[in-house]
Design an enzyme around this catalytic site. Structure first.
Site, mmCIF file in Angstrom:
data_model
loop_
_atom_site.group_PDB
_atom_site.id
_atom_site.type_symbol
_atom_site.label_atom_id
_atom_site.label_comp_id
_atom_site.label_asym_id
_atom_site.label_seq_id
_atom_site.Cartn_x
_atom_site.Cartn_y
_atom_site.Cartn_z
ATOM 1 N N HIS A 21 0.831 -1.198 0.000
ATOM 2 C CA HIS A 21 0.000 0.000 0.000
ATOM 3 C C HIS A 21 0.869 1.253 0.000
ATOM 4 C CE1 HIS A 21 -3.849 -2.144 1.171
ATOM 5 N NE2 HIS A 21 -2.933 -3.078 1.360
ATOM 6 N N ASP A 123 -5.757 5.693 0.952
ATOM 7 C CA ASP A 123 -5.999 4.266 0.844
ATOM 8 C C ASP A 123 -7.382 3.961 1.415
ATOM 9 O OD1 ASP A 123 -5.854 1.311 1.663
ATOM 10 O OD2 ASP A 123 -3.918 1.570 0.671
#
Length: 452
Positions: A21, A123
């Site tokens: 991520h 995210d």
């Protein structure tokens, strides 16, 4: 300060503190900054160092890195004998990230006083942390989805008929209780977002993007499929990174090596290491094996377990295989002319990189959404072979199975055909990110939208 040169728009990146991520939003930061838009990457210093030290590109000089310290946390080492491969040892670090809401909100309000528009790209797993965007009049937020569109669509309830007929695993069932709380919290706070970004391409996931975009509540938002999110420079000669394994690969024949790596959140047990070692050895196929445990909460702190290989293994495979114990430049490895296959855990980052580089996969899902990605790679795109069926996830994969899969992928007509198809799909996918390509046009569209 560079931001003073453009008082119109600033982009604030808020990544989730796991390697894949962190990396994806770092690469996207680099891409958006190339449009001459100031980009601020918010993370702790630990995670900023982790992301940049492992990255394969050097175009980060335009990015503003801002440290938002995490509250103290203590993560135990990963447990190689855990029956569930999910990295539950990272739970303290993930829970600590929830405490960033107030300092992130304070930073956003400060930026809102300096710029006409504040664009937050976060995210999906940081939706709770950026919840206060909705209280800032000149701010807007966009959710960045770091997993496949197919996996995201699997969270829709009721499950669309198109997916229910595929026999996919129920992803909620794959999350340990300790992590389900964090995931559910994020999904509860996604309603205020202004749009969605996907690290995928309509070339490979059009049906599942259509499903996501046609969910009733999603119709009020824009979405952009801007993937694959990759650094602009990949080959070892073009980047600052060089690793001993690349020199070893330079000496091997074209498409002769299978690359074996299970990402930054998987830890193999001693039994699994032994079976994999014997399977690779008996296949008589050249291999490059990155053997390392899952990341700790702080990758720069603490001793790292060194898994034991069978006695005499490395001596017996000398000249045929290479075992790497440290971090390896995966994208450069996959782009290397000698690599003809990839045995992978099917994390979406690894899938995107493998497909983009035209490398077929031996799909060995370990946890989370990986079994869904495995189905996408092997059954939908026909770019890989499953090492095991997910229903058998609790069984030890024997050396004989690994040997058979490696030979099928690397030394058979079936594997040759897969390599041919993978090369074609990879070339098409890379073209989508070039000027005028479908994914590049969607990124252009997103930039035009936020600078409107």
């Amino acid at each position: 300060m560079e931001a003073k040169q453009n008082q119109e728009v600033v982009v604030i990146m808020v990544p989730f503190p796991l390697q894949s991520h962190l990396n994806q939003l770092l690469q996207l930061s680099s891409q958006i900054s190339s449009y001459n838009i100031p980009v601020h990457y918010l993370s702790s210093d630990i995670h900023r160092r982790q992301a940049t030290s492992r990255a394969a590109a050097t175009a980060y000089t335009r990015i503003h890195f801002h440290n938002i310290p995490l509250p103290p946390f203590v993560c135990p080492p990963p447990n190689p004998n855990s029956p569930n491969k999910f990295p539950v040892h990272l739970q303290p670090a993930l829970l600590a990230s929830l405490e960033l809401r107030e300092p992130v909100a304070a930073y956003l309000r400060r930026m809102a006083g300096e710029f006409k528009r504040v664009v937050v790209v976060h995210d999906t797993m940081m939706a709770y942390v950026v919840e206060d965007v909705s209280s800032i009049p000149n701010a807007e937020s966009y959710s960045y989805n770091a997993i496949s569109a197919l996996a995201m669509a699997c969270f829709i309830r009721p499950l669309p008929e198109q997916l229910s007929s595929m026999g996919l695993p129920v992803l909620e069932d794959e999350l340990p209780e300790e992590i389900s709380y964090i995931t559910c919290l994020q999904f509860k706070h996604l309603s205020c977002r202004d749009g969605d970004l996907y690290n995928t391409s309509r070339l490979i996931e059009a049906p599942y993007l259509d499903i996501l975009e046609n969910v009733q509540e999603a119709k009020i938002r824009k979405s952009w499929a801007i993937g694959p999110i990759l650094p602009p420079q990949i080959s070892s000669s073009e980047t600052h990174q060089f690793h001993k394994c690349l020199e070893w690969l330079d000496k091997q024949e074209g498409k002769s090596v299978i690359y074996v790596a299970f990402g930054s959140t998987t830890t193999l047990s001693d039994e699994e290491v032994t079976e994999l070692a014997f399977g690779l050895e008996r296949s008589r196929v050249k291999f490059l094996w990155v053997l390392r445990d899952a990341d700790r909460g702080d990758v720069f702190d603490g001793d790292v377990r060194r898994a034991d290989l069978p006695e005499g293994f490395e001596e017996r495979v000398e000249g045929v295989g290479m075992v790497v114990r440290d971090w390896a430049p995966q994208l450069q490895i996959l782009a290397h002319r000698s690599v003809g296959g990839f045995m992978s855990h099917c994390g979406w980052n690894s899938c995107v990189e493998s497909i983009s580089m035209g490398v077929p996969m031996a799909a060995w899902a370990m946890h989370s959404e990986q079994p869904v990605n495995s189905v996408l790679v092997t059954e939908v795109l026909k770019l890989g072979i499953a090492v095991r069926e997910w229903k058998n996830k609790m069984e030890l994969v024997k050396a004989s199975v690994i040997e058979d899969v490696v030979r099928r992928l690397m030394a058979s007509e079936e594997g040759d055909e897969m390599r041919r198809r993978a090369a074609e799909v990879g070339a098409e996918l890379r073209r989508t990110t070039e000027a005028g390509g479908a994914s590049r046009l969607e990124l252009d569209s997103f930039v035009a939208h936020i600078t409107r």
